[in-house]
Write a protein that holds these residues in place. Structure first.
Motif, PDB file in Angstrom:
ATOM      1  N   VAL A   1      29.972  37.952  43.322  1.00  0.00           N
ATOM      2  CA  VAL A   1      30.889  37.019  43.976  1.00  0.00           C
ATOM      3  C   VAL A   1      32.291  37.189  43.409  1.00  0.00           C
ATOM      4  O   VAL A   1      32.462  37.461  42.227  1.00  0.00           O
ATOM      5  CB  VAL A   1      30.413  35.565  43.735  1.00  0.00           C
ATOM      6  N   ASP A   2      33.274  37.039  44.265  1.00  0.00           N
ATOM      7  CA  ASP A   2      34.659  37.022  43.819  1.00  0.00           C
ATOM      8  C   ASP A   2      35.064  35.560  43.622  1.00  0.00           C
ATOM      9  O   ASP A   2      35.134  34.793  44.585  1.00  0.00           O
ATOM     10  CB  ASP A   2      35.540  37.675  44.899  1.00  0.00           C
ATOM     11  N   ILE A   3      35.300  35.190  42.383  1.00  0.00           N
ATOM     12  CA  ILE A   3      35.544  33.774  42.093  1.00  0.00           C
ATOM     13  C   ILE A   3      36.833  33.262  42.732  1.00  0.00           C
ATOM     14  O   ILE A   3      36.931  32.111  43.135  1.00  0.00           O
ATOM     15  CB  ILE A   3      35.554  33.541  40.571  1.00  0.00           C
ATOM     16  N   GLU A   4      37.826  34.145  42.865  1.00  0.00           N
ATOM     17  CA  GLU A   4      39.107  33.723  43.452  1.00  0.00           C
ATOM     18  C   GLU A   4      38.923  33.308  44.910  1.00  0.00           C
ATOM     19  O   GLU A   4      39.356  32.247  45.320  1.00  0.00           O
ATOM     20  CB  GLU A   4      40.137  34.870  43.397  1.00  0.00           C
TER      21      GLU A   4
ATOM     22  N   ARG B   1      37.208  29.377  36.047  1.00  0.00           N
ATOM     23  CA  ARG B   1      37.607  30.384  35.091  1.00  0.00           C
ATOM     24  C   ARG B   1      38.504  29.777  34.014  1.00  0.00           C
ATOM     25  O   ARG B   1      39.420  29.026  34.321  1.00  0.00           O
ATOM     26  CB  ARG B   1      38.340  31.518  35.797  1.00  0.00           C
TER      27      ARG B   1
ATOM     28  N   SER C   1      40.099  33.599  30.996  1.00  0.00           N
ATOM     29  CA  SER C   1      39.628  34.808  31.673  1.00  0.00           C
ATOM     30  C   SER C   1      38.116  34.974  31.689  1.00  0.00           C
ATOM     31  O   SER C   1      37.600  36.060  31.908  1.00  0.00           O
ATOM     32  CB  SER C   1      40.217  36.073  31.047  1.00  0.00           C
ATOM     33  N   GLU C   2      37.380  33.908  31.424  1.00  0.00           N
ATOM     34  CA  GLU C   2      35.924  33.984  31.496  1.00  0.00           C
ATOM     35  C   GLU C   2      35.444  33.069  32.625  1.00  0.00           C
ATOM     36  O   GLU C   2      36.086  32.074  32.946  1.00  0.00           O
ATOM     37  CB  GLU C   2      35.287  33.508  30.178  1.00  0.00           C
ATOM     38  N   ASN C   3      34.287  33.424  33.201  1.00  0.00           N
ATOM     39  CA  ASN C   3      33.726  32.607  34.273  1.00  0.00           C
ATOM     40  C   ASN C   3      32.731  31.611  33.684  1.00  0.00           C
ATOM     41  O   ASN C   3      31.839  31.987  32.946  1.00  0.00           O
ATOM     42  CB  ASN C   3      33.010  33.494  35.279  1.00  0.00           C
TER      43      ASN C   3
HETATM   44  C1  LIG Z   1      34.539  36.766  36.520  1.00  0.00           C
HETATM   45  O1  LIG Z   1      34.306  36.922  37.899  1.00  0.00           O
HETATM   46  C2  LIG Z   1      35.092  37.921  38.523  1.00  0.00           C
HETATM   47  C3  LIG Z   1      34.718  37.956  39.971  1.00  0.00           C
HETATM   48  O2  LIG Z   1      35.264  36.896  40.640  1.00  0.00           O
HETATM   49  C4  LIG Z   1      34.874  39.277  37.905  1.00  0.00           C
HETATM   50  O3  LIG Z   1      35.733  40.211  38.493  1.00  0.00           O
HETATM   51  C5  LIG Z   1      35.119  39.193  36.419  1.00  0.00           C
HETATM   52  O4  LIG Z   1      34.761  40.407  35.822  1.00  0.00           O
HETATM   53  C6  LIG Z   1      34.300  38.061  35.797  1.00  0.00           C
HETATM   54  N1  LIG Z   1      34.689  37.931  34.427  1.00  0.00           N
HETATM   55  C7  LIG Z   1      33.827  37.979  33.454  1.00  0.00           C
HETATM   56  C8  LIG Z   1      34.398  37.895  32.081  1.00  0.00           C
HETATM   57  O5  LIG Z   1      32.622  38.079  33.653  1.00  0.00           O
END
Ligand SMILES: *[C@@H]1O[C@H](CO)[C@@H](O)[C@H](O)[C@H]1NC(C)=O
Ligand SMILES: *[C@@H]1O[C@H](CO)[C@@H](O)[C@H](O)[C@H]1NC(C)=O
Ligand SMILES: *[C@@H]1O[C@H](CO)[C@@H](O)[C@H](O)[C@H]1NC(C)=O
Length: 638
Positions: A404-407, A495, A498-500
């Protein structure tokens, strides 16, 4: 699920069973497949005979010597046998047809709490080939108008106990609609009519795709959406789950979840009906009444949703006033069946109440599939699905987890190919279900009169050009042992640094602390900071509070230590917002809601009277207007 290839599964079962051993969880698979196959076969047989409409399940039981005197329904102090209920249903059908002119195919809105009348009306409408639209009785004003308008209902029948929710503005806006409160007087009139059984012709065309009812999904944002529940969505999950849970005609299935949602209606009521068992229910969920009702109705299967089990656990032990006996395990429940049980509650619940089996499922009203986990031990604690190797081989191609693309909150597409990418084991991704590309409607009937919302749930060209998949909106992850874990609702993950961060996983960690009754986690925007910081709206257990209702310093310190020990730094809930029981979750469904809390953040003007704390050093300390202005002034960096 409606289109499982039966001829393919049945012979494969025998052959595969010969060489797959217990390591591959063969028994579990056979149980699962053994539940699916008869459900699909039954639907095919009923459709062929023009008897897919579930009125026939009810009628067969009510007219057969072996079942007609069995209890059909237990509610409050009333009990109805199948035979008695059938007589009432036909009289109500007579009233609907003769006095209100209800026709085949017409939608009639039912605005009810869980009552016997509600179920009789559903069955009566089915007997006429009409379609009930199940309205959430908590709705008022604009949302209520929206739901009735969506169903194009000419007639709205209302439970007297919620009649005040249907205000003058609703009646004025819908001046062509007839609103009728089903009072005891009106019910007596209905009962005085002759039973009317509509001819088979009005029900004969019920097909897998045909509409059985309309159920509204309460999305996190915007107005409710009217999901079409087809006959196959009634028949297959009912048949499947009842076999999976092992429900027999001797069982009593109890729910306090609202019947206007698919969980109680399809996985509770029609599930019970499909086995000819006894259905018991309460008007609505009450923590203090739950077990008393379970005992009163002598239930052996209970249903839970969302935070239900947590509330039951938070209640004090019930002591019999006469004997002084601890009543926690004084019941005959062998299975708890439901959705959304958090791992931190799972074992505590089983132990305290002595429930042998938990059957956790994952499915959505609109969705075309479900995943399941039935367990008597800890192996997949917290897993929503557990598919063995055999099941994966046969059905694995119909389920996928994609990055998934979080943005954008959409499945990620590879810029080179334009296609989606499967998540690696352990990596969270959105759960998708395959749809037949040329006949999407066979599995997903969508939202009634709402092409836009329908098309948003269908994604094309996912793994190859032109294919079609259903978006669940849920983020899950798979592990190497075929277990499927819920991670988050899409859009909830935020986020920070920079972490999800998965809100569900943080909430689980916070919920494991002994002072916490309930935690609802979300990401909030802060002045002068990128991303979103974690905030937990919490309800403390009474024992963790001082006489003024504030958490003690010891509690706050111990909670801070606990979260630091159990979560990575970026996932720590930096803020706590103290909320009361009611604002932690939505009414009726016991599901948490985040949107309003997320928008309010920790701005003291918006958090109203709620106390807010933030994580400072080794404890949580008060956060107020002074601290907020420091953040605004850029004096504090988190
Ligand atoms: C967080 O999610 C994005 C996708 O939306 C991804 O590109 C990124 O690598 C992820 N970051 C981490 C630290 O997992
Ligand atoms: C139901 O109970 C009866 C009487 O105890 C028993 O004979 C029968 O086998 C049971 N049926 C099922 C399906 O469990
Ligand atoms: C899943 O199944 C296992 C049994 O294998 C059980 O221990 C666990 O509690 C189940 N978890 C959920 C959430 O269903």
């Amino acid at each position: 699920m409606a289109a499982l290839p039966v001829p393919l599964i049945a012979p494969a079962l025998g052959a595969a069973a010969a060489y797959l051993n217990a390591r591959f969880q063969i028994y579990y698979d056979l149980n699962l497949l053994g539940s699916v196959v008869p459900a699909v076969a039954h639907q095919a047989w009923w459709t062929y005979r023009g008897r897919l409409n579930f009125f026939y399940r009810f009628e067969d039981l009510a007219t057969s010597k072996s079942s007609q005197t069995r209890d059909f329904l237990r509610f409050e102090d009333r009990t109805y046998t199948y035979e008695q209920a059938y007589d009432i249903v036909l009289r109500y059908a007579g009233w609907l047809k003769e006095k209100r002119g209800v026709k085949k195919g017409e939608m009639v809105a039912l605005d009810f709490q869980n009552t016997d009348t509600f179920l009789f009306l559903v069955l009566a409408l089915w007997s006429l080939g009409a379609v009930p639209a199940l309205i959430n009785y908590n709705l008022v004003g604009k949302s209520l108008i929206h739901c009735i308008t969506k169903a194009k209902a000419r007639l709205v029948l209302i439970d007297p106990s919620v009649a005040e929710n249907v205000g003058d503005e609703v009646r004025a806006e819908l001046s062509d609609t007839v609103f009728e409160v089903v009072t005891p007087q009106l019910e007596s009139q209905m009962l005085s009519l002759e039973p009317y059984r509509a001819p088979d012709e009005v029900r004969a065309d019920a097909s897998g795709k045909g509409m059985a009812m309309l159920i509204y999904t309460s999305g996190t944002t915007g107005l409710p959406k009217a999901a079409i529940v087809s006959w196959s969505k009634v028949a297959i999950p009912s048949g499947f789950t009842s076999r999976f849970v092992g429900t027999t005609k001797n069982d009593t299935f109890y729910t306090a979840m609202p019947l206007y949602h698919s969980t109680a209606m399809l996985l509770g009521f029609t599930h019970t009906l499909s086995q000819g068992a006894t259905f018991a229910m309460s008007r609505k969920f009450s923590t203090s009444q739950f077990w008393d009702d379970v005992r009163k109705h002598d239930a052996n299967i209970i249903q839970y949703v969302g935070e239900t089990c947590r509330y039951l656990l938070s209640a004090p032990t019930r002591i019999c006033p006469k004997t002084g006996e601890n009543l926690d395990r004084k019941h005959n429940v062998r299975v708890a069946f439901g959705n959304g049980l958090r791992p931190d509650v799972w074992n505590k619940f089983k132990e305290r109440f002595g429930v042998e089996t938990i059957a956790e499922f994952y499915a959505s009203t609109e969705g075309s599939f479900g995943t399941w986990n039935k367990s008597r031990n800890d192996h997949s604690l917290g897993a929503v699905g557990r598919n063995g190797a055999l099941y994966n081989i046969l059905l694995g191609h119909t389920v996928a987890i994609v990055r998934v693309d979080i943005e954008t909150e959409l499945p990620y597409r590879d810029p080179k190919t334009g296609l989606c990418v499967r998540a690696a084991p352990g990596e969270p991704g959105e759960l998708l279900f395959a749809l037949p590309p040329n006949d999407v409607e066979a599995r997903f009937q969508g939202y009634f009169g709402d092409k836009d919302s329908t098309s948003k749930k269908i994604m094309r060209s996912v793994f190859k050009k032109g294919d079609a998949w259903f978006r669940t909106g849920d983020v899950l992850r798979n592990d190497n042992e075929y277990r499927l874990f819920f991670s988050d609702r899409i859009g909830d993950t935020f986020r920070w640094k920079s972490e999800n961060v998965s809100t569900a996983e943080v909430a689980q960690a916070v919920g494991l602390h002994s002072s916490i009754q309930e935690a609802n986690v979300y990401g909030i925007e802060l002045p002068n900071h990128e991303g979103r910081a974690g905030c937990a709206a919490v309800v403390f257990k009474p024992s963790a509070l001082d006489s003024a209702g504030a958490p003690t310093p010891d509690t706050l310190k111990s909670l801070a230590e606990h979260v630091r020990a159990s979560l990575p730094k970026y996932a720590l809930p930096l803020f706590l917002r103290l909320v009361n029981d009611d604002s932690a979750h939505s009414t009726g469904t016991n599901k948490q809601q985040k949107t309003a809390l997320r928008n309010e953040g920790v701005d003291p003007i918006k958090t109203d009277k709620d106390e807010v704390y933030w994580l400072k050093g080794d404890s949580y300390v008060k956060f107020g207007p002074k601290e907020w202005s420091e953040l605004q002034g850029g004096k504090v960096k988190l």
